[in-house]
Design a protein around this motif. Structure first.
Motif, PDB file in Angstrom:
ATOM      1  N   TYR A  45      -7.589  18.735   4.055  1.00 24.07           N
ATOM      2  CA  TYR A  45      -8.996  18.733   3.708  1.00 24.07           C
ATOM      3  C   TYR A  45     -10.150  18.029   4.736  1.00 24.07           C
ATOM      4  CZ  TYR A  45     -13.260  18.528   0.749  1.00 24.07           C
ATOM      5  OH  TYR A  45     -14.722  18.590   0.538  1.00 24.07           O
ATOM      6  N   HIS A  48     -12.235  20.326   7.064  1.00 22.45           N
ATOM      7  CA  HIS A  48     -13.456  20.817   6.512  1.00 22.45           C
ATOM      8  C   HIS A  48     -14.758  19.945   7.129  1.00 22.45           C
ATOM      9  CE1 HIS A  48     -16.940  22.146   4.021  1.00 22.45           C
ATOM     10  NE2 HIS A  48     -16.882  20.782   3.443  1.00 22.45           N
ATOM     11  N   HIS A  72     -19.912  13.711   4.733  1.00 24.67           N
ATOM     12  CA  HIS A  72     -20.710  14.258   3.550  1.00 24.67           C
ATOM     13  C   HIS A  72     -20.010  14.315   2.527  1.00 24.67           C
ATOM     14  CE1 HIS A  72     -18.949  18.358   4.640  1.00 24.67           C
ATOM     15  NE2 HIS A  72     -19.297  18.676   3.395  1.00 24.67           N
ATOM     16  N   ASP A  73     -18.604  14.579   2.324  1.00 25.87           N
ATOM     17  CA  ASP A  73     -17.868  14.731   1.066  1.00 25.87           C
ATOM     18  C   ASP A  73     -17.223  13.618   0.725  1.00 25.87           C
ATOM     19  OD1 ASP A  73     -18.613  17.242   0.531  1.00 25.87           O
ATOM     20  OD2 ASP A  73     -16.886  18.294   1.625  1.00 25.87           O
ATOM     21  N   ASP A 139     -22.302  23.025   5.924  1.00 27.98           N
ATOM     22  CA  ASP A 139     -21.408  23.117   4.773  1.00 27.98           C
ATOM     23  C   ASP A 139     -21.164  24.125   4.112  1.00 27.98           C
ATOM     24  OD1 ASP A 139     -19.636  21.469   3.004  1.00 27.98           O
ATOM     25  OD2 ASP A 139     -21.291  21.168   1.481  1.00 27.98           O
ATOM     26  N   ASN A 143     -17.719  26.505   4.150  1.00 26.65           N
ATOM     27  CA  ASN A 143     -17.269  26.955   2.954  1.00 26.65           C
ATOM     28  C   ASN A 143     -17.158  28.502   2.649  1.00 26.65           C
ATOM     29  OD1 ASN A 143     -16.630  24.452   1.808  1.00 26.65           O
ATOM     30  ND2 ASN A 143     -18.550  24.087   0.989  1.00 26.65           N
TER      31      ASN A 143
HETATM   32 MN    MN Z   1     -18.358  19.908   1.926  1.00 23.21          MN
END
Ligand code: MN
Length: 715
Positions: A45, A48, A72-73, A139, A143
């Motif tokens: 992850y 990302h 950010h996540d 972001d 994605n």
């Molecule tokens: Mn994100």
């Protein structure tokens, strides 16, 4: 996956002595938090947020923004908390990460109806700090780049949202490169067949035209060199989605689009731009109507460049963009370019955020031309709105055509009621001026002010209109009761009876009125005669025809139509009989209605579903078919009644009243009773514009968790 030192090196490439400690700390923290988590593609992850950070380094953003990208996540997807991030990285970064967390939750809501609301929230988040938007767009870009791992239906939904919201947003803040890539990727998932076809065509074309492209490029370079202009010439790739859009909207074939060649000439200075233009126009014939000088008149999003089209060496059309390196960077990076350049100070974004935001929002709603703006963008949701600012920088969104009066009421009813003037962007302006996007509005107030009734026709928001009506009704009522008091004084004088407020107060039950004010206002409006009042206080008072100073009330003057405001908005009646609405019926425009003729009395209007109608049923002859006759712009309200069953909790009355007020309903009367301990029943009389309005109010009430049942009362 990018290593820690690589990220720092990238930032050091454009920032002198970057805050390495911050970058390293954010890198390690995010990596540990995401731990073993995997993406749909199977990648770790953490790859990302790292890629998102990398995209932002391409835009030359400051260390804080890069750190926010890395983090950010974390709040949404790991056990990280806002507080922990605040402690480790400071409140500002914590705030930005939280902003992104909220936006991420919005992404999960796909319903069409929610989109406008999402956009609004997005704008609000941006208004906090423009960097939120930059991270959000990056972001989304990452994605989209890695979307293939998702389920096809999900791909399509995300791609559609990207196409409708994020790509236009990127364009609005001048980030053309990012916009192009978002569009290309979305295009691929939304119209896979068209995408494959267009890409295939473009590759074929690029291959087939290779030598011609090179020749044009070389000729341009030679000509410019001949005139001592230092320039870099490059051919421009056609963007697959814009090719597709042109084919769709203009109904042209791919071939018709393929004889256009695009080139860009980048020079050192503005003077060179114009010199280069001169060379090009001297050498080749220009195509009329295609010349645009965005250097002297930049576009709203700061885009600057010269555009022209000429007929090239082999008769083909050659589109040229002539600009400096700086203009080119702005064209590609938009707002981000402003941030990273200014005086080598890399945190100017912070101090600049407010200005950038104002501009962004101007761009959002204005666009260069309406057509371009409307095309393929859900941002049209904002087309009918203006965004204005309070002197403290709060955003107020208003419908197009709104005035400073609307603005004042939107901020607070008290501010609206006491508004006597305004300053727009520091200048005193009339309060009826139409507001423009980005206006800063300062309301000038006076406690003595009552809003003039005429404002009602100037304002465009329901809130302003109903507040003005309420305030002016109160002030008119006050004028009438003052008048009424004077009339009574004279009447009592003439009748040689003594009068006082206390005496009248005591006689209220006999007049069937609630308050002194009511009586005074009615007398003032000539709806109650002074004689009636005298009789109420002195029951044996005899009316002497000669001494009666005032006429009986209006009801006795049948046939007189001196009061045009009393027009009943009903069609289908061809007689002079008086028409009225049944008191307990509560018919509002939109209801099916029936008129009942009572000989000697007149016609009474009932809603078709009224229970009272049953008693006239046997008497079909008295039934009259009537219809509403309401003008579109009618400002008349009609009384309706509803029954609301709510949980018996503190604050429930305020909640119900609030919902009604927010939906522009006027509460005229309200009664409550507790049914059992847990439940309470309210009966509310509301003045509404019509059935749609009433339905909206009952629906909104129904939506509240605290209400169990909402129904209309029809007598
Ligand atoms: Mn994100």
């Amino acid at each position: 996956m990018m290593r820690q030192y690589e990220l720092v090196e990238r930032v050091a490439g454009y920032i002198d002595k970057p805050n390495e400690a911050l970058l390293n700390k954010a890198y390690v923290y995010a990596m540990q938090k995401h731990g073993e988590q995997k993406r749909a593609s199977g990648d770790p992850y953490f790859s990302h947020p790292l890629e998102v950070a990398a995209i932002l380094t391409d835009l030359h953003l400051d260390e804080e923004t890069i750190a926010v990208a890395l983090l950010h996540d974390t709040i949404e997807d790991t056990d990280a908390t806002r507080r922990e991030i605040d402690e480790l990285f400071g409140e500002r970064i914590g705030h930005l990460v939280e902003g992104l967390t909220k936006l991420k939750r919005l992404d999960l809501v796909s319903a069409q109806a929610k989109q406008a609301e999402n956009l609004r929230s997005l704008l609000l988040a941006i208004s906090d700090d423009i960097r939120v938007l930059l991270v959000k767009l990056s972001d989304r870009l990452h994605n989209m780049r890695t979307l293939g791992a998702m389920r096809p239906d999900k791909c399509k939904r995300i791609a559609t949202e990207t196409m409708e919201i994020y790509a236009p947003l990127a364009g609005r803040i001048g980030m053309q490169d990012l916009r192009d890539e978002l569009e290309k990727l979305s295009f691929k998932y939304i119209y896979p067949d068209a995408y494959t076809a267009v890409i295939g065509h473009l590759e074929e074309l690029a291959e087939g035209n290779k030598s011609l492209t090179e020749e044009i490029s070389r000729t341009l370079e030679e000509k410019l060199a001949e005139f001592h202009i230092k320039a870099t010439v490059s051919s421009r790739q056609k963007k697959p989605y814009s090719v597709f859009r042109k084919m769709e909207s203009k109904g042209v074939t791919f071939e018709q689009l393929s004889d256009i060649y695009g080139f860009r000439i980048i020079v050192d200075s503005i003077e060179d731009c114009y010199s280069a233009l001169g060379v090009v126009h001297r050498e080749w014939a220009m195509v009329p109507g295609r010349f645009k000088d965005y250097i002297s008149v930049p576009k709203q999003n700061d885009y600057r460049s010269i555009h022209t089209t000429v007929v090239g060496p082999a008769g083909q059309r050659v589109e040229l963009q002539i600009r400096t390196k700086r203009m080119h960077d702005i064209a590609e990076f938009g707002i981000a370019a402003h941030a990273s350049y200014k005086d080598g100070d890399n945190i100017v974004l912070e101090s600049n955020a407010y200005e950038s935001l104002r501009k962004t929002i101007e761009h959002l709603a204005e666009g260069d031309n309406a057509e371009e703006f409307m095309e393929h963008t859900k941002l049209e949701l904002f087309f009918d709105q203006v965004f204005c600012f309070t002197p403290k920088g709060r955003i107020i969104a208003l419908p197009n055509g709104a005035t400073p009066i609307d603005f004042a009421y939107a901020v607070h009813t008290d501010i609206g009621n006491t508004c006597i003037g305004c300053k727009l962007n520091g200048k005193i302006m009339p309060v009826i001026t139409k507001l423009q996007n980005g206006d800063e509005v300062e309301i000038i107030r006076s406690k003595k002010q009552t809003p003039p009734a005429a404002w009602e026709n100037v304002v465009v928001t329901g809130k302003a209109r109903s507040s003005i009506r309420r305030a002016s009704r109160q002030s008119i009522r006050k004028q009438y009761s003052t008048l009424g008091a004077r009339i009574l004084e004279r009447a009592f004088d003439k009748a040689a009876k003594s009068y006082s407020h206390e005496l009248l107060e005591a006689a209220l039950p006999r007049l069937a009125r609630q308050s002194l004010e009511d009586v005074l206002a009615e007398v003032g409006r000539n709806e109650m005669s002074a004689t009636n009042v005298i009789k109420a206080i002195y029951p044996d008072f005899e009316v002497d025809e000669n001494t009666t100073p005032f006429k009986e009330p209006r009801q006795s003057e049948e046939g007189s139509d001196k009061e045009p405001s009393g027009r009943i908005p009903i069609r289908g009646i061809n007689s002079d009989l008086p028409v009225s609405f049944s008191r307990e019926g509560g018919a509002v425009p939109g209801d099916n209605i029936v008129g009942i003729l009572v000989p000697g009395e007149g016609i009474t209007i009932y809603p078709a579903q009224s229970k009272t109608l049953a008693k006239f049923k046997d008497d079909g002859a008295n039934l009259i078919d009537v219809r509403w006759d309401i003008e579109e712009a009618s400002k008349e309200r009609f009384p309706a009644s509803i029954r609301v069953l709510v949980e018996n909790k503190p604050g429930v009355l305020a909640l119900v009243a609030n919902v009604i007020a927010q939906n522009d309903g006027n509460i005229q009367n309200l009664s409550m009773k507790v049914l059992v301990d847990e439940f309470m029943e309210m009966e509310i009389d509301i003045d509404v514009w019509g059935l749609t309005h009433l339905t909206q109010i009952t629906k909104q009430l129904n939506n509240k968790s605290i209400t169990t049942k909402v129904e209309r009362i029809i007598g």
